[in-house]
Scaffold this motif. Sequence first.
Motif, PDB file in Angstrom:
ATOM      1  N   ASN A 141      -2.812   0.736  -6.812  1.00 17.15           N
ATOM      2  CA  ASN A 141      -3.018   1.448  -5.461  1.00 17.15           C
ATOM      3  C   ASN A 141      -4.778   1.288  -5.229  1.00 17.15           C
ATOM      4  N   GLN A 142      -5.659   1.273  -6.143  1.00 12.30           N
ATOM      5  CA  GLN A 142      -6.851   1.261  -6.087  1.00 12.30           C
ATOM      6  C   GLN A 142      -7.295   0.031  -5.480  1.00 12.30           C
ATOM      7  N   VAL A 143      -6.506  -1.012  -5.767  1.00 13.84           N
ATOM      8  CA  VAL A 143      -6.786  -2.279  -5.300  1.00 13.84           C
ATOM      9  C   VAL A 143      -6.339  -2.706  -3.936  1.00 13.84           C
ATOM     10  N   ARG A 144      -4.907  -2.126  -3.739  1.00 16.68           N
ATOM     11  CA  ARG A 144      -4.446  -2.526  -2.464  1.00 16.68           C
ATOM     12  C   ARG A 144      -4.905  -1.632  -1.162  1.00 16.68           C
ATOM     13  N   ARG A 192       0.808  -1.309  -0.022  1.00 24.79           N
ATOM     14  CA  ARG A 192       0.012   0.041  -0.081  1.00 24.79           C
ATOM     15  C   ARG A 192       0.931   1.318   0.036  1.00 24.79           C
ATOM     16  N   ARG A 193       0.364   2.128  -0.484  1.00 25.62           N
ATOM     17  CA  ARG A 193       0.896   3.516  -0.586  1.00 25.62           C
ATOM     18  C   ARG A 193       0.613   4.498   0.879  1.00 25.62           C
ATOM     19  N   VAL A 194       1.616   5.152   1.439  1.00 23.77           N
ATOM     20  CA  VAL A 194       1.327   5.821   2.490  1.00 23.77           C
ATOM     21  C   VAL A 194       1.219   7.104   2.334  1.00 23.77           C
ATOM     22  N   VAL A 195       0.005   7.696   2.858  1.00 20.76           N
ATOM     23  CA  VAL A 195      -0.084   9.272   2.494  1.00 20.76           C
ATOM     24  C   VAL A 195       0.169   9.968   3.785  1.00 20.76           C
ATOM     25  N   ILE A 196       0.992  11.149   3.956  1.00 18.44           N
ATOM     26  CA  ILE A 196       1.409  11.573   5.173  1.00 18.44           C
ATOM     27  C   ILE A 196       0.696  13.074   4.948  1.00 18.44           C
ATOM     28  N   ALA A 197       0.252  13.505   6.093  1.00 15.58           N
ATOM     29  CA  ALA A 197      -0.553  14.876   6.085  1.00 15.58           C
ATOM     30  C   ALA A 197       0.028  15.444   7.426  1.00 15.58           C
ATOM     31  N   VAL A 225     -15.930  -3.651  -2.453  1.00 17.78           N
ATOM     32  CA  VAL A 225     -15.069  -4.487  -2.605  1.00 17.78           C
ATOM     33  C   VAL A 225     -14.226  -5.082  -1.238  1.00 17.78           C
ATOM     34  N   ASP A 226     -14.424  -4.141  -0.227  1.00 22.04           N
ATOM     35  CA  ASP A 226     -13.889  -4.463   1.136  1.00 22.04           C
ATOM     36  C   ASP A 226     -14.488  -4.331   2.333  1.00 22.04           C
TER      37      ASP A 226
END
Length: 283
Positions: free
Chosen positions: A109-112, A50-55, A282-283
């Motif tokens: 990214n959309q899947v994971r 997964r990609r990690v988004v930092i805010a 889907v999840d």
Amino acid sequence: MAEEAIERYLLLRQVYHLAFHHLDITEPTMQELLSLGYLFAAPGRDAKGRRVVIARPGKFNFNTYMLTLCLIRVAHALLGVFDPHKYTNADMCRIHAITYECLMEDEENQVRGFVHFADGAGVSFPHLTLFTPKEAVRIVKNGERTIPMRHKEVHAINTHPSLKFALDFGMSLISEKIKKRVRIYTSLEEAINHKMDTSMLPKEYGGTMPMKEMIELWRQELLEMRPTLLTHDKMRVCLELYSEKAREGAVSALKQGFGCSDIGSSDSTMYGITGSFRKLEVD
């Protein structure tokens, strides 16, 4: 259902036009927010792909903005002429849209799905005035149900106790599924003690790569994706085919059959899918 999901997404882009259109990272304001590290994605993927988004919302500077906003709100009260889209809340929405749209272009990214990490240091009451409660509800509800992002984990640190009421309000807006994936900590040390994975975070938060390097790598990703994001402005739907509530981004429209023309009469014409809205999940 897939067609309806696409329509909802395209309608959302038009409803929040100033947030989703002309997503150009080379604009000075967007460049400044990126350089400050307000919002960026870490390079690579975590152990689950997964990609990690930092805010870091505390990096928003409100000194000049708040003074101007207060003056304009007085004018609004007297004359009814306040346009909130000219101010920093629109800029905040656009940098988020640039980030998420860029990430969503990669099907993996959309899947994971995504992991979100937020540092609340520096966040104070003025940050809460960027959006009215009504705007906040619409943004959160439409974002969660319409934007094709799977939010797998959400971690927040340095949450100030004085803003607990705001956190409680925010948590009340999200679904139970997402709520169970949110972890809030008072400090980075507490988060680490609770086994939060810091391997994908900047060095300043327990990772290995300095934040400055991460931001520069993310800038390159955004620049490469810039032409694609700008072409998204060509995607449109016929607004007259949707109800007034749907065109406003009202939460009630999410619960109704989509594509209903609301022309204010009892024999309104129906378009597209009717009946109860069924989520494509889907999840």
